[in-house]
Design an enzyme around this catalytic site. Structure first.
Site, short mmCIF file in Angstrom:
data_model
loop_
_atom_site.label_atom_id
_atom_site.label_comp_id
_atom_site.label_asym_id
_atom_site.label_seq_id
_atom_site.Cartn_x
_atom_site.Cartn_y
_atom_site.Cartn_z
CB THR A 67 39.50 36.55 38.50
OG1 THR A 67 39.34 35.87 39.80
CG2 THR A 67 39.76 37.91 38.32
CG HIS A 70 34.17 38.61 37.72
ND1 HIS A 70 32.79 38.86 37.96
CD2 HIS A 70 34.68 38.22 38.93
CE1 HIS A 70 32.45 38.39 38.94
NE2 HIS A 70 33.33 37.91 39.63
CG HIS A 88 44.86 32.74 38.23
ND1 HIS A 88 43.94 33.39 37.72
CD2 HIS A 88 44.23 32.38 39.48
CE1 HIS A 88 42.57 33.41 38.30
NE2 HIS A 88 42.59 32.63 39.38
CB CYS A 118 57.87 42.42 46.90
SG CYS A 118 57.11 43.36 48.16
CB CYS A 121 55.43 45.60 50.65
SG CYS A 121 54.24 44.42 50.60
NE ARG A 231 29.20 26.89 41.91
CZ ARG A 231 29.65 27.96 41.56
NH1 ARG A 231 29.59 29.16 42.18
NH2 ARG A 231 30.52 28.19 40.48
ZN LIG Z 1 41.66 31.93 40.70
ZN LIG Z 2 55.22 42.65 49.20
#
Ligand SMILES: [Zn+2]
Ligand SMILES: [Zn+2]
Length: 247
Positions: A67, A70, A88, A118, A121, A231
């Site tokens: 990501t 990207h 992250h 959260c 939801c 890979r």
């Molecule tokens: Zn990742």
């Molecule tokens: Zn949620």
């Protein structure tokens, strides 16, 4: 579960546009701020504080996710540019602990990412935390991540967004908990049976995690498809039975 009223710090447009100038240099840290495709600048920003429910981690290793690539290469999916330190897939040492934290101590070696669903939801109620409609995600949406000397986990939920590393695991290995975990999770959701034949497309870290979990689930035949020589080679170790090059 925990106090959701804790003020989650999201950068406002005005904060973003005025940049990241550090006012108090004694509390500065270096950070790789993403400004847009092919524009990452090393800047000094203010070191985070733990807050009551959070921790501050000194970064020891931060992996580059697909990501992140990207975002680096293109304005990915037209998403707005958020001037944050990305990253992250982080591991490091806990250097500051909030007053309300019981289960994490100073000096703990941890994998950590400020990923926080959260829990309220309809998707969270089905256990689909990664698809939460109100997901907060450091290094991705609105919060600085691990491409900095220190990073902040505003609310610690042990074994969800903070995992203590076993002594035998290096920080570099620890960063892989997130991508490998995605592969494991995909297989757990697919719930394979021993006489199934499984095909894994792509054997980067996520795909390798999937192959390993398929093997562990006793699936009779695991096929992997991957264009990179390296890979394809890597897919042998976790137990792919047939490995093909689709190119
Ligand atoms: Zn990742
Ligand atoms: Zn949620």
């Amino acid at each position: 579960m925990y106090d959701l009223s804790f003020p989650w710090v999201m950068r406002t447009a005005s904060e973003r546009s005025c940049g990241h100038r550090v006012i108090n240099r004694s509390n500065a840290m270096k950070s790789a701020i993403y400004y847009g495709p092919r524009d990452i600048r090393i800047e000094e920003i203010e070191r985070p504080k733990a807050g009551e429910h959070g921790i501050v981690v000194k970064t020891r290793a931060a992996a580059i996710c697909g990501t992140d690539l990207h975002f680096y290469k293109t304005a990915w999916k037209g998403l707005p540019v958020d001037t944050i330190a990305r990253g992250h897939e982080n591991a490091g040492d806990v250097v500051e602990v909030g007053a309300n934290i019981q289960d994490v101590r100073m000096g703990d070696r941890v994998w950590a990412t400020d990923f926080l669903p959260c829990f309220e939801c309809e998707r969270c109620k089905k256990g689909e935390y990664d698809r939460c409609r109100n997901l907060k995600l450091g290094g991705q949406w609105g919060l600085h991540g691990g491409f900095a000397e220190y990073f902040w986990i505003p609310v610690v939920v042990l074994n969800r967004n903070v995992i203590k590393l076993p002594e035998t695991m290096s920080y570099q290995e620890g960063t892989l908990i997130e991508p490998v975990g995605i592969g494991l999770g995909a297989v757990i959701n697919a719930d394979p049976k021993p006489d199934d034949v499984a095909v894994v497309l792509g054997t980067g870290m996520v795909g390798l995690g999937a192959v390993a979990k398929l093997k562990d689930s006793g699936v009779s035949k695991i096929m992997a498809s991957e264009i990179s020589d390296k890979r394809r080679q890597a897919a042998k170790e976790p137990g792919a039975d047939v490995i093909i090059n689709p190119a």
